[in-house]
Design a protein around this motif. Structure first.
Motif, PDB file in Angstrom:
ATOM      1  N   ALA A   1      -0.860   2.328   5.896  1.00  0.00           N
ATOM      2  CA  ALA A   1      -1.271   2.039   7.267  1.00  0.00           C
ATOM      3  C   ALA A   1      -2.111   3.218   7.759  1.00  0.00           C
ATOM      4  O   ALA A   1      -2.868   3.810   7.002  1.00  0.00           O
ATOM      5  N   TYR A   2      -1.970   3.619   9.041  1.00  0.00           N
ATOM      6  CA  TYR A   2      -2.828   4.673   9.564  1.00  0.00           C
ATOM      7  C   TYR A   2      -2.441   6.017   8.953  1.00  0.00           C
ATOM      8  O   TYR A   2      -1.342   6.233   8.480  1.00  0.00           O
ATOM      9  N   GLY A   3      -3.394   6.926   8.989  1.00  0.00           N
ATOM     10  CA  GLY A   3      -3.179   8.257   8.426  1.00  0.00           C
ATOM     11  C   GLY A   3      -4.382   8.712   7.642  1.00  0.00           C
ATOM     12  O   GLY A   3      -5.455   8.106   7.681  1.00  0.00           O
ATOM     13  N   GLY A   4      -4.241   9.807   6.912  1.00  0.00           N
ATOM     14  CA  GLY A   4      -5.317  10.326   6.085  1.00  0.00           C
ATOM     15  C   GLY A   4      -6.374  11.087   6.847  1.00  0.00           C
ATOM     16  O   GLY A   4      -7.438  11.375   6.306  1.00  0.00           O
ATOM     17  N   TYR A   5      -6.092  11.469   8.084  1.00  0.00           N
ATOM     18  CA  TYR A   5      -7.078  12.145   8.923  1.00  0.00           C
ATOM     19  C   TYR A   5      -6.767  13.634   9.094  1.00  0.00           C
ATOM     20  O   TYR A   5      -7.432  14.322   9.858  1.00  0.00           O
ATOM     21  N   GLN A   6      -5.761  14.139   8.377  1.00  0.00           N
ATOM     22  CA  GLN A   6      -5.332  15.524   8.591  1.00  0.00           C
ATOM     23  C   GLN A   6      -6.195  16.529   7.825  1.00  0.00           C
ATOM     24  O   GLN A   6      -5.916  17.722   7.835  1.00  0.00           O
ATOM     25  N   GLU A   7      -7.233  16.056   7.181  1.00  0.00           N
ATOM     26  CA  GLU A   7      -8.234  16.885   6.499  1.00  0.00           C
ATOM     27  C   GLU A   7      -9.533  16.103   6.573  1.00  0.00           C
ATOM     28  O   GLU A   7      -9.511  14.883   6.556  1.00  0.00           O
ATOM     29  N   ALA A   8     -10.681  16.772   6.681  1.00  0.00           N
ATOM     30  CA  ALA A   8     -11.889  16.103   7.178  1.00  0.00           C
ATOM     31  C   ALA A   8     -12.972  15.862   6.156  1.00  0.00           C
ATOM     32  O   ALA A   8     -14.115  15.692   6.532  1.00  0.00           O
ATOM     33  N   ARG A   9     -12.667  15.819   4.886  1.00  0.00           N
ATOM     34  CA  ARG A   9     -13.763  15.709   3.937  1.00  0.00           C
ATOM     35  C   ARG A   9     -13.895  14.352   3.263  1.00  0.00           C
ATOM     36  O   ARG A   9     -14.954  14.035   2.735  1.00  0.00           O
ATOM     37  N   GLY A  10     -12.861  13.564   3.186  1.00  0.00           N
ATOM     38  CA  GLY A  10     -12.994  12.250   2.584  1.00  0.00           C
ATOM     39  C   GLY A  10     -13.091  12.303   1.080  1.00  0.00           C
ATOM     40  O   GLY A  10     -13.838  13.088   0.517  1.00  0.00           O
ATOM     41  N   ALA A  11     -12.341  11.485   0.390  1.00  0.00           N
ATOM     42  CA  ALA A  11     -12.359  11.444  -1.070  1.00  0.00           C
ATOM     43  C   ALA A  11     -11.288  10.476  -1.520  1.00  0.00           C
ATOM     44  O   ALA A  11     -10.673   9.779  -0.723  1.00  0.00           O
ATOM     45  N   GLN A  12     -11.081  10.453  -2.811  1.00  0.00           N
ATOM     46  CA  GLN A  12      -9.959   9.704  -3.334  1.00  0.00           C
ATOM     47  C   GLN A  12      -8.710  10.571  -3.297  1.00  0.00           C
ATOM     48  O   GLN A  12      -8.717  11.700  -2.827  1.00  0.00           O
ATOM     49  N   MET A  13      -7.638  10.023  -3.813  1.00  0.00           N
ATOM     50  CA  MET A  13      -6.348  10.678  -3.751  1.00  0.00           C
ATOM     51  C   MET A  13      -6.069  11.420  -5.057  1.00  0.00           C
ATOM     52  O   MET A  13      -6.405  10.954  -6.131  1.00  0.00           O
ATOM     53  N   LYS A  14      -5.454  12.581  -4.925  1.00  0.00           N
ATOM     54  CA  LYS A  14      -4.948  13.292  -6.101  1.00  0.00           C
ATOM     55  C   LYS A  14      -3.645  12.606  -6.486  1.00  0.00           C
ATOM     56  O   LYS A  14      -2.581  12.880  -5.932  1.00  0.00           O
ATOM     57  N   THR A  15      -3.734  11.692  -7.452  1.00  0.00           N
ATOM     58  CA  THR A  15      -2.644  10.731  -7.623  1.00  0.00           C
ATOM     59  C   THR A  15      -1.378  11.313  -8.220  1.00  0.00           C
ATOM     60  O   THR A  15      -0.341  10.674  -8.162  1.00  0.00           O
ATOM     61  N   ASN A  16      -1.428  12.474  -8.803  1.00  0.00           N
ATOM     62  CA  ASN A  16      -0.182  13.028  -9.308  1.00  0.00           C
ATOM     63  C   ASN A  16       0.396  14.078  -8.363  1.00  0.00           C
ATOM     64  O   ASN A  16       1.208  14.894  -8.754  1.00  0.00           O
ATOM     65  N   HIS A  17      -0.044  14.049  -7.102  1.00  0.00           N
ATOM     66  CA  HIS A  17       0.480  14.962  -6.100  1.00  0.00           C
ATOM     67  C   HIS A  17       0.894  14.141  -4.877  1.00  0.00           C
ATOM     68  O   HIS A  17       0.076  13.860  -4.007  1.00  0.00           O
ATOM     69  N   TYR A  18       2.141  13.787  -4.787  1.00  0.00           N
ATOM     70  CA  TYR A  18       2.594  13.039  -3.621  1.00  0.00           C
ATOM     71  C   TYR A  18       4.107  13.108  -3.513  1.00  0.00           C
ATOM     72  O   TYR A  18       4.809  13.426  -4.476  1.00  0.00           O
ATOM     73  N   TYR A  19       4.597  12.844  -2.309  1.00  0.00           N
ATOM     74  CA  TYR A  19       6.005  12.492  -2.149  1.00  0.00           C
ATOM     75  C   TYR A  19       6.117  11.535  -0.967  1.00  0.00           C
ATOM     76  O   TYR A  19       5.203  11.439  -0.133  1.00  0.00           O
ATOM     77  N   VAL A  20       7.205  10.785  -0.914  1.00  0.00           N
ATOM     78  CA  VAL A  20       7.457   9.860   0.178  1.00  0.00           C
ATOM     79  C   VAL A  20       8.715  10.323   0.908  1.00  0.00           C
ATOM     80  O   VAL A  20       9.620  10.913   0.312  1.00  0.00           O
ATOM     81  N   GLU A  21       8.761  10.048   2.214  1.00  0.00           N
ATOM     82  CA  GLU A  21       9.923  10.449   3.002  1.00  0.00           C
ATOM     83  C   GLU A  21      10.201   9.411   4.081  1.00  0.00           C
ATOM     84  O   GLU A  21       9.422   8.486   4.308  1.00  0.00           O
ATOM     85  N   ASN A  22      11.345   9.595   4.730  1.00  0.00           N
ATOM     86  CA  ASN A  22      11.772   8.748   5.845  1.00  0.00           C
ATOM     87  C   ASN A  22      12.101   7.334   5.390  1.00  0.00           C
ATOM     88  O   ASN A  22      11.753   6.350   6.032  1.00  0.00           O
ATOM     89  N   LEU A  23      12.799   7.239   4.280  1.00  0.00           N
ATOM     90  CA  LEU A  23      13.260   5.958   3.730  1.00  0.00           C
ATOM     91  C   LEU A  23      14.757   6.078   3.466  1.00  0.00           C
ATOM     92  O   LEU A  23      15.199   6.973   2.735  1.00  0.00           O
ATOM     93  N   ILE A  24      15.524   5.190   4.058  1.00  0.00           N
ATOM     94  CA  ILE A  24      16.982   5.339   4.024  1.00  0.00           C
ATOM     95  C   ILE A  24      17.533   5.254   2.612  1.00  0.00           C
ATOM     96  O   ILE A  24      18.526   5.895   2.275  1.00  0.00           O
ATOM     97  N   GLU A  25      16.871   4.493   1.754  1.00  0.00           N
ATOM     98  CA  GLU A  25      17.353   4.370   0.376  1.00  0.00           C
ATOM     99  C   GLU A  25      17.234   5.668  -0.407  1.00  0.00           C
ATOM    100  O   GLU A  25      17.877   5.838  -1.445  1.00  0.00           O
ATOM    101  N   GLU A  26      16.385   6.581   0.066  1.00  0.00           N
ATOM    102  CA  GLU A  26      16.192   7.845  -0.635  1.00  0.00           C
ATOM    103  C   GLU A  26      17.131   8.942  -0.131  1.00  0.00           C
ATOM    104  O   GLU A  26      17.047  10.086  -0.572  1.00  0.00           O
ATOM    105  N   LEU A  27      18.040   8.587   0.785  1.00  0.00           N
ATOM    106  CA  LEU A  27      19.020   9.559   1.282  1.00  0.00           C
ATOM    107  C   LEU A  27      20.145   9.654   0.252  1.00  0.00           C
ATOM    108  O   LEU A  27      21.064   8.839   0.229  1.00  0.00           O
TER     109      LEU A  27
END
Length: 786
Positions: free
Chosen positions: A336-362
C-alpha cells in the motif's frame, strides 16, 4: 572536550571501536550524564517550580515549597515580565498528554532540571500519557507467555498513517514490534546489513534471500523552468560541458502516485507542488508495487496482512523504505502507501527486508503487538519475576515545541518515548537524496537564540531535534543522542523554488559537543546531523558513530559558509552503501542573501535584487574521520558539491572525493591507508575524482600513506590527455613501501613521468612511516595535547 561532551555509558566508545580486542590497557572512563554539564541560571530570582510527585495544579503556588504538578499548567500561570524567568522541574518522570508549547509569550524562559547542592536532579519527559495496567494472561501462546491489556488511546481518524501505537516500552526500554525475522532493529551494533567489521558481528541476521519486485513508475507531469538550473548556471567552471555532464540532474517536477503521502503543499505564488526530485531513474517515484519473497521465507500465514509494515531498501542501498502492507498471497506481498522515506527511486534490494506489526509473528520475548480493532495490546515480556514490567505507550510525536520565541533555554532533561514517525508525511527539501519528516521530539521553528543543552535524547521514535525555517543564533550543545528512530539533529529550511531570499531558513546556528550514537533505528537515510537549505552553520566538537548512513549529511550547498571542525566520526554506512562519514550534494544552486558577490546582473537571477547564486566558501577542518563498513570515503563530496576547503583533517582508511562541481580543495590532511578492503569499499585512494571537466579543484600539501604506492582514483586518467586545470596535485608528501609509485594513468608510469605530466609538482615520495610515527602525525594534525 571531556568537560563538555556527555557520556551515559563510559564503555560506549570503547565498544564501538572494539578496543577490547586490542593489546594493552583500555583507558577507563567515568560516566558523565548530560545533566551534570549544565549550570544554574545566572539569575534565578524569578523562579517557579513543578514537581510531578508532590505538586498540585489545584492549590500549588509555583514555589519550591508549593510547586505545581504539570508543566502545561505552569506555563499557563507564569507571570508576564520582561526579565528572564526560570521554570525548575523537580526529580521524576513527567508523562505528557500534550506537547509543551512555547510561543512568543515564553521568550526569555529557561526550563531546567532542578540544580541543588547535591547536583542536578533526574528529570524525564515521556511522550507516553501514563502506565498501562490491567494485564492478564493471553491465550495467544501457551503457558501464559503472552499478556494482554485493554488501552484507551486517542484515534487518528482519516489519516494516511492510522496507527497511533507504534512504540512500546517496558521498564523504560523500547520493545520490538512483532516481526520476522526475529531480531531487535535497534541492535545495529552487531546486526547490520553491511559486511562484518569485526569477527563477532552477525551482520546477516536481518537479511533474507532474494525475491522479486514490480515497479510502479509513477507519473511525470512536466518540467518547470525556475531560472538557471545547475546545468547552465553562470558559475565558475560550469558551462556547456557542465550541462552535458549534469543533464540527469535537471530540475523536474513530479506528481506522486495516487495515495503517496509525499510533501505536496503548493509553494507560495508558484501554484505547483513541491515534489521536485533528482533521479538517475525514469521517475524518482518508481517504487515497488509489490514484492516477492523466496520459498522458505515468511513461514506463517497472516490473518490480517494489512496491519503489517515492510522495511526494505533501495536497490543500491542508498537508503531505506517502509510500506504499509495491502495484502499477501503466499510468497507475494502487495504494498500500500509508503516508499517515500528516501528520494531517489529505484527497485528494491530484495534480500534486505523485514516485516513487523503482525500478530502471528509475536513469538519471542520482548515482542509486542497492538490490535487497533479491539484496542488490545499484547506483550511477550522478558520476565515477570519481581512483578510485571511497567509498560508505557507513546502517543506524542513532539514533547517540546518552540515557535516564534526568542532567548529560550531547555537544559538538563531526559527526553524519551515519542512515537515513530516513519509513516508520517515526508518532504523533499532540495536536490539531495533525502526526503525527511519535518518533525522531532523537540521542534524549534521561526525562533532565535534558543539553547538546548545538557539533555539526553533516548530512543525517540523519529528525529530528536529539528531547527525548522527561520531559526537563528541558536545552540544545540552538550547533549547525548542514543538510539533515535531517525536523525539526531536536523536543520531544515524552505524556499520558493530556487528563490531562497526570504528569511525561511536556519542561519548562524551552532551544533557543538554532542555525543550521538546508534541513530537511525528505523530510518536508514538518517544522520547524526542533517542540514538542508541552511546557511552559516557551525558544527564543532561532536562525537558521532554507529549509524546506517553518513554521520553528517549536507543535502545542498544553499548559501554556504559552513564550518565543520574538530568532530570525531566513525562506524558509518553500516547498513547502506556508496557513502562516507561526511556526505554533501549540490545538484541545484539557489539564489540567496547568504552567498558572495557573484558579479552577475539581477536580470539573469529572476530579477531578485541583492541575490547571489555563488555560495560562500565552507570549511571542513581538523576532524578525525575513520572509514569502515560500506563507507567509501571519509569525505564524500558528491554530485556537484562546490566551494569547500577540506583542511587539516585526519582520515583513516579513505580520502577525499570530488564528483562534479568545482572550487574544492583537499589540502594539509593526513590520509592513512585509504582503500583497505576490510575497512572500506571500492579501494578508493587519497583522492577520488570522477570529475573530468570541472576546474579549480586541488589536492595539495597532504600527507598520504598507502600500502601499495597507488595514490589516486581518477575516472578519466590518460597520459595523453591529462588536464592540469582539472587535476591539480602539488606539494604532497606521499608514502608507500620502499617509496614505490604504482600509479597508473592508462598505463604504468614512474613518479618522474607523473611529475612531467604536471602532477604532484613539488611533491615527494618516501617509505611508509611506522605506526607510532602515524600517531604522532595525527596528534600534530589535530593539535591534540594529551
Amino acid at each position: 572536550y571531556p568537560d563538555k561532551i556527555p557520556v551515559m555509558n563510559p564503555n560506549s566508545l570503547s565498544d564501538a571501536l572494539n578496543l577490547w580486542n586490542c593489546s594493552g590497557t583500555v583507558p577507563q572512563k567515568n560516566a558523565k550524564p548530560a545533566k551534570d554539564l549544565i549550570s544554574p541560571p545566572s539569575d534565578a530570582r524569578n523562579s517557579w517550580f513543578v514537581d510531578t510527585k508532590r505538586g498540585s495544579d489545584a492549590i500549588g503556588k509555583g514555589s519550591i515549597d508549593s510547586p505545581w504538578r504539570s508543566v502545561t499548567h505552569a506555563l499557563a500561570h507564569l507571570p508576564t515580565m520582561s526579565d528572564r524567568r526560570t521554570l525548575f522541574l523537580r526529580e521524576g518522570t513527567y508523562y505528557l498528554n500534550e506537547t509543551i508549547s512555547l510561543t512568543a509569550a515564553h521568550s526569555k524562559l529557561t526550563i531546567s532540571a532542578y540544580i541543588s547542592d547535591k547536583g542536578t536532579e533526574k528529570v524525564t519527559l515521556s511522550g507516553a500519557g501514563g502506565v498501562v495496567t490491567g494485564w492478564n494472561c493471553s491465550n495467544l501462546l501457551p503457558d501464559c507467555k503472552v499478556y494482554e491489556a485493554k488501552v484507551d488511546l486517542p484515534k487518528r481518524g482519516e489519516n494516511l498513517a492510522p496507527e497511533v501505537v507504534n512504540q512500546l516500552f517496558a521498564n523504560g526500554k523500547r520493545m520490538i514490534r512483532a516481526k520476522y525475522p526475529n531480531a531487535d532493529p535497534a541492535v545495529t551494533e552487531g546486526h547490520c546489513f553491511s559486511k562484518p567489521q569485526f569477527a563477532n558481528e552477525k551482520c546477516t541476521w536481518l537479511t533474507s534471500t532474494p525475491g522479486n519486485t514490480a515497479q510502479d513508475p509513477g507519473r511525470q507531469v512536466g518540467s518547470v523552468a525556475l531560472g538557471p538550473n545547475r546545468g547552465n548556471s553562470p558559475t565558475v567552471g560550469c558551462g556547456k560541458e557542465c550541462d552535458t555532464a549534469c543533464a540527469t540532474f535537471s530540475y523536474n517536477i513530479y506528481d506522486p502516485p495516487a495515495g503517496h503521502p509525499v510533501y505536496n503543499k503548493p509553494l507560495p505564488g508558484m501554484g505547483w507542488n513541491n515534489n521536485s526530485l533528482f533521479s538517475r531513474f525514469p521517475s524518482p517515484f518508481g517504487r515497488p508495487a509489490d514484492m516477492g519473497v523466496a520459498k522458505g521465507d515468511l513461514p506463517r500465514q497472516w490473518k490480517k496482512p494489512s496491519t503489517g509494515i515492510v522495511h526494505t531498501f533501495h536497490s543500491l542501498l542508498w537508503g531505506g523504505w517502509m510500506y504499509r502492507i495491502k495484502d499477501r498471497q503466499d510468497l507475494n506481498i502487495t504494498l500500500a502507501y509508503g516508499g517515500y522515506q528516501e528520494a531517489r527511486g529505484a527497485q528494491m534490494k530484495t534480500n534486505h527486508y523485514y516485516v513487523e506489526n503482525l500478530i502471528e509473528e509475536l513469538d519471542v520475548p520482548s515482542e509486542w503487538f497492538f490490535d487497533e480493532d479491539t484496542d488490545t495490546v499484547y506483550l511477550y515480556p522478558n520476565s515477570t519475576e519481581g512483578g510485571f514490567p511497567e509498560v508505557t505507550i507513546p502517543t506524542l510525536d513532539t514533547l517540546i515545541s518552540v515557535k516564534d520565541a526568542h532567548d529560550v533555554v531547555i537544559q538538563g532533561l531526559t527526553i524519551t518515548q515519542t512515537r515513530a514517525t516513519f509513516m508520517e508525511q515526508y518532504e523533499v527539501p532540495s536536490g539531495g537524496d533525502w526526503s525527511i519528516h519535518r518533525g522531532a521530539a523537540v521542534y524549534i521553528e521561526d525562533s532565535h537564540r534558543i539553547n538546548v543543552t545538557g539533555c539526553e535524547f533516548i530512543e525517540t521514535g523519529g528525529n530528536a531535534v529539528i531547527l525548522s525555517n527561520n531559526v537563528t543564533f541558536s545552540h544545540i550543545e552538550s547533549n547525548e543522542f542514543y538510539r533515535t528512530g531517525d536523525s539526531g539533529i536536523v536543520s531544515l529550511g524552505m524556499t520558493n523554488g530556487i528563490n531562497g531570499m526570504a528569511a525561511t531558513y536556519p542561519m548562524n546556528n551552532t551544533i557543538a559537543f554532542n555525543h550521538m550514537h546508534e541513530y537511525g533505528v528505523y530510518g536508514k537515510q538518517t544522520s547524526c546531523y542533517f542540514q538542508s537549505l541552511t546557511a552559516n552553520s557551525t558544527v564543532f566538537g561532536n562525537i558521532c558513530y554507529n549509524g546506517p548512513r553518513a554521520g553528517f549529511n549536507y543535502n545542498d550547498g544553499f548559501g554556504g559558509a559552513y564550518q565543520m571542525s574538530q568532530n570525531l566520526l566513525f562506524n558509518h554506512v553500516r547498513e547502506t552503501a556508496d557513502h562516507g562519514a561526511f556526505n554533501s550534494w549540490d545538484r541545484q544552486p539557489y539564489l540567496t542573501r547568504s552567498g558572495v558577490d557573484d558579479g552577475f546582473p539581477d536580470s539573469v537571477k529572476l530579477g531578485l535584487k541583492g541575490s547571489s547564486i555563488v555560495k560562500a566558501q565552507s570549511h571542513i577542518t581538523q576532524n578525525f574521520l575513520i572509514n569502515g563498513y560500506h563507507a567509501v570515503w571519509p569525505i564524500d563530496h558528491d554530485d556537484g558539491s562546490q566551494f569547500y576547503n577540506d583542511t587539516s583533517n585526519v582520515m583513516v582508511w579513505g580520502g577525499c572525493k570530488n564528483f562534479l562541481g568545482h572550487s574544492k580543495s583537499c589540502d594539509h590532511n593526513l590520509i592513512v591507508y585509504p582503500g583497505i578492503p576490510n575497512r572500506s569499499t571500492n579501494a578508493r585512494r587519497c583522492i577520488t575524482d570522477g570529475n573530468g571537466v570541472f576546474a579549480n579543484q586541488y589536492f595539495k600539501d597532504n600527507q598520504c600513506i598507502t600500502g601499495d604506492g597507488i595514490f589516486y582514483s581518477w575516472d578519466h586518467c590518460s597520459i595523453n590527455d591529462l588536464d592540469t586545470e582539472v587535476y591539480q596535485t602539488m606539494d604532497n608528501q606521499l608514502f608507500s613501501p620502499n617509496a614505490e609509485f604504482g600509479q597508473t594513468c592508462g598505463a604504468e608510469i614512474t613518479f618522474a613521468k607523473w611529475q612531467s605530466l604536471g602532477q604532484d609538482r613539488g611533491s615527494t615520495i618516501a617509505n611508509q612511516p611506522s605506526i607510532q610515527q602515524i600517531i604522532s602525525l595525527s596528534k600534530e594534525k589535530l593539535s591534540f595535547n594529551p
